[in-house]
Design an enzyme around this catalytic site. Structure first.
Site, PDB file in Angstrom:
ATOM      1  N   LYS A 228       0.854  -1.195   0.000  1.00  0.00           N
ATOM      2  CA  LYS A 228       0.000   0.000   0.000  1.00  0.00           C
ATOM      3  C   LYS A 228       0.879   1.229   0.000  1.00  0.00           C
ATOM      4  CE  LYS A 228      -4.443   0.920   0.096  1.00  0.00           C
ATOM      5  NZ  LYS A 228      -5.474   0.093  -0.534  1.00  0.00           N
TER       6      LYS A 228
HETATM    7  P1  NAD Z   1     -12.957   7.794  -4.009  1.00  0.00           P
HETATM    8  O1  NAD Z   1     -11.949   8.813  -3.674  1.00  0.00           O
HETATM    9  O2  NAD Z   1     -13.297   7.549  -5.433  1.00  0.00           O
HETATM   10  O3  NAD Z   1     -14.328   8.079  -3.245  1.00  0.00           O
HETATM   11  C1  NAD Z   1     -14.403   8.267  -1.873  1.00  0.00           C
HETATM   12  C2  NAD Z   1     -15.782   8.755  -1.516  1.00  0.00           C
HETATM   13  O4  NAD Z   1     -15.876   8.888  -0.103  1.00  0.00           O
HETATM   14  C3  NAD Z   1     -16.114  10.149  -2.080  1.00  0.00           C
HETATM   15  O5  NAD Z   1     -17.459  10.177  -2.489  1.00  0.00           O
HETATM   16  C4  NAD Z   1     -15.901  11.067  -0.892  1.00  0.00           C
HETATM   17  O6  NAD Z   1     -16.654  12.267  -0.971  1.00  0.00           O
HETATM   18  C5  NAD Z   1     -16.422  10.163   0.220  1.00  0.00           C
HETATM   19  N1  NAD Z   1     -15.975  10.600   1.524  1.00  0.00           N
HETATM   20  C6  NAD Z   1     -14.808  11.146   1.887  1.00  0.00           C
HETATM   21  N2  NAD Z   1     -14.821  11.468   3.177  1.00  0.00           N
HETATM   22  C7  NAD Z   1     -16.023  11.098   3.663  1.00  0.00           C
HETATM   23  C8  NAD Z   1     -16.649  11.165   4.922  1.00  0.00           C
HETATM   24  N3  NAD Z   1     -16.010  11.703   5.968  1.00  0.00           N
HETATM   25  N4  NAD Z   1     -17.892  10.673   5.040  1.00  0.00           N
HETATM   26  C9  NAD Z   1     -18.526  10.141   3.980  1.00  0.00           C
HETATM   27  N5  NAD Z   1     -18.005  10.058   2.757  1.00  0.00           N
HETATM   28  C10 NAD Z   1     -16.769  10.532   2.604  1.00  0.00           C
HETATM   29  O7  NAD Z   1     -12.422   6.456  -3.298  1.00  0.00           O
HETATM   30  P2  NAD Z   1     -12.788   4.954  -3.650  1.00  0.00           P
HETATM   31  O8  NAD Z   1     -11.788   4.444  -4.612  1.00  0.00           O
HETATM   32  O9  NAD Z   1     -14.253   4.850  -3.951  1.00  0.00           O
HETATM   33  O10 NAD Z   1     -12.458   4.248  -2.268  1.00  0.00           O
HETATM   34  C11 NAD Z   1     -13.409   4.206  -1.209  1.00  0.00           C
HETATM   35  C12 NAD Z   1     -12.997   3.108  -0.238  1.00  0.00           C
HETATM   36  O11 NAD Z   1     -12.961   1.863  -0.941  1.00  0.00           O
HETATM   37  C13 NAD Z   1     -11.608   3.271   0.384  1.00  0.00           C
HETATM   38  O12 NAD Z   1     -11.653   2.741   1.688  1.00  0.00           O
HETATM   39  C14 NAD Z   1     -10.733   2.398  -0.485  1.00  0.00           C
HETATM   40  O13 NAD Z   1      -9.594   1.949   0.210  1.00  0.00           O
HETATM   41  C15 NAD Z   1     -11.702   1.244  -0.767  1.00  0.00           C
HETATM   42  N6  NAD Z   1     -11.367   0.462  -1.952  1.00  0.00           N
HETATM   43  C16 NAD Z   1     -11.306   1.037  -3.193  1.00  0.00           C
HETATM   44  C17 NAD Z   1     -11.009   0.248  -4.285  1.00  0.00           C
HETATM   45  C18 NAD Z   1     -10.988   0.805  -5.682  1.00  0.00           C
HETATM   46  O14 NAD Z   1     -10.871   0.011  -6.622  1.00  0.00           O
HETATM   47  N7  NAD Z   1     -11.146   2.094  -5.886  1.00  0.00           N
HETATM   48  C19 NAD Z   1     -10.751  -1.124  -4.127  1.00  0.00           C
HETATM   49  C20 NAD Z   1     -10.825  -1.678  -2.850  1.00  0.00           C
HETATM   50  C21 NAD Z   1     -11.142  -0.874  -1.775  1.00  0.00           C
END
Ligand code: NAD
Length: 451
Positions: A117
């Site tokens: 990571k």
């Molecule tokens: P992203 O940046 O695309 O989206 C994050 C979202 O969370 C946004 O809508 C943002 O406004 C919202 N957010 C931020 N702070 C917040 C808060 N305090 N309360 C509520 N919402 C809030 O990120 P993502 O890629 O969608 O990742 C989201 C989660 O999923 C993370 O934990 C990431 O580690 C996990 N994840 C992502 C992937 C991937 O392929 N993108 C894969 C596995 C896990």
């Protein structure tokens, strides 16, 4: 170590990410029959930590120093694999805990990668595109000796996306000319070696694990996605795609949020209108015909399925008693704390853990890596069908193992610890983690302790 804590009326909770990941590990290990003591220590510790500070010239001519990390936890099954997040709250402890999670996720999914990571401490909301490009290029340069197609392969995560990956790839390629560098980074745009389906993979994976899990009839009144009332925290890469996928299967999204807050509509939010509103207003909050709610209120809403798809530690000792969902599906990494897990387990609320629920992303990242090695590009339908089969399979594997413990066909290796951790009936997290740890431990011993 960070010393963040949550205090509820009666419980003070240690939210240090390394502490919590070790607690989850210990809990899972007590279900295993045997594991060598020294090996436990090895599996808990990261293999390599890179910490770097670098200066960036901002658009106004000033210079700011940024702090960043890349951690490889384990490489027993292959090169390190894991996202890079850009967030002001990134800490080394968080990156270590997330790298470990990637090791278990890849092992559970039978993907030949280890766990890694990365993170840069920055707030993308206050940075221009040019500043982000400079940060990405400099960060990639700083870690370029430690990443590579067969060493450690970055991908997108919180507040990074395919554009970030395009810059990372380009920088790595400039520094390593004369070889095929496409597999050095995944989550790239499809126009430059990305895989069809990578953007959709995590959100779609959340749907597939949910439908397979519901079909096991553990929640008799909810055996399919159709008709379910779903609440999603986060409207980013994971949350927005999951929302659309659930609606296509006949569910309704009754609440959704972003970092500014949430919106609620009991008979279902119109997602096309929401996409347009977010595009023009920059947030979901204030969308006509919906009620504004806080992110805390959103988590406690009456619903069938709750999908945290934003940040860590959202479901904790302070609110776990108030969660009304029948099922929690972890789109985000580590959204549920250890204490909350205990409370939810006692209340009979099932949690599909992150290492299964959001593993669609790393699965299609692996497909991208395979395509890049062969200079091929697979069709969207082919990728999605392969993903679905893999996600269904992992639910079957974990469910079958869980059932063996429930009916007493298998018993915890360390009954006393399991009992005092309130997990005589194991959670799906412990069983999924145990399955993954078992695989990594076995492979470590089969490779032989070196020299
Ligand atoms: P992203 O940046 O695309 O989206 C994050 C979202 O969370 C946004 O809508 C943002 O406004 C919202 N957010 C931020 N702070 C917040 C808060 N305090 N309360 C509520 N919402 C809030 O990120 P993502 O890629 O969608 O990742 C989201 C989660 O999923 C993370 O934990 C990431 O580690 C996990 N994840 C992502 C992937 C991937 O392929 N993108 C894969 C596995 C896990």
């Amino acid at each position: 170590m960070t010393d963040s804590k949550i205090e509820s009326t009666s419980i003070v909770e240690n939210l240090d990410p390394v502490f919590m990941s070790e607690q989850q590990f210990d809990r899972a290990v007590c279900f295993m029959q045997e594991i060598k003591t020294g090996l436990v220590e090895f599996l808990k510790k990261p293999k390599r930590i890179t910490t770097t500070y670098f200066p960036i010239e901002l658009d106004d001519g000033s210079v700011q120093t940024f702090h960043a990390y890349r951690v490889v936890h384990n490489r027993v099954f292959g090169p390190g694999k894991g996202g890079v997040r850009y967030h002001p709250d990134v800490t080394l402890e968080e990156v270590i805990a997330l790298a470990k999670l990637m090791t278990w996720k890849c092992a559970l999914m039978n993907i030949p990668f280890g766990g890694a990571k990365g993170g840069v401490v920055c707030d993308v909301k206050h940075l221009s595109e040019k500043e982000l490009r400079r940060i990405t290029r400099r960060f990639t340069t700083e870690i370029s000796h430690a990443i590579g197609p067969n060493v450690d392969i970055p991908a997108p995560d919180l507040y990074t996306n395919e554009q970030t990956m395009a810059w990372m790839y380009d920088t790595y390629d400039v520094l390593h000319p004369g070889q095929n560098n496409l597999p050095s980074v995944t989550g790239k745009p499809v126009e430059m070696g990305g895989s069809y389906g990578r953007n959709e993979a995590t959100g779609l994976g959340v749907l597939y694990v949910t439908e397979r899990f519901l079909s096991k009839a553990l929640i008799p009144q909810q055996q399919e996605v159709a008709g379910a009332k779903v609440v999603i925290q986060g409207y980013g890469s994971v949350g927005a795609v999951a929302a659309e996928a659930f609606v296509r299967k006949g569910a309704s999204i009754v609440a959704i949020s972003d970092s500014s807050g949430g919106i609620h509509k009991a008979d279902g939010i119109d997602l096309d209108a929401l996409a347009q509103f977010k595009q023009s207003h920059g947030s979901v909050v204030g969308m006509p015909d919906t009620m504004s709610i806080t992110n805390d209120e959103l988590l406690e809403l009456e619903c069938d399925i709750l999908i945290p798809a934003a940040l860590s530690n959202q479901i904790h000792a302070g609110n776990a008693q108030k969660i009304k969902a029948k099922l929690i599906v972890e789109g985000a990494n580590n959204p549920t704390t250890v204490k909350a897990d205990e409370i939810l387990n006692q209340r009979g609320i099932y949690v599909i853990p992150d290492i299964m629920a959001n593993a669609g992303g790393v699965t299609v990242s692996y497909y991208e890596w395979v395509q890049n090695q062969a200079n091929e590009q697979w069709a969207m339908d082919y990728v999605i069908e392969k993903l679905k089969t893999k996600m269904y399979h992992v639910v079957d594997v974990v469910f079958d193992r869980w059932q063996k413990f429930v009916v007493g066909e298998e018993v915890p290796g360390d009954k006393e610890t399991a009992e005092c951790l309130c997990e005589m009936k194991p959670s799906f997290r412990s069983i999924a983690l145990m399955q993954a740890i078992e695989r990594v431990a076995k492979a470590t011993l089969m490779r032989g302790i070196w020299p």
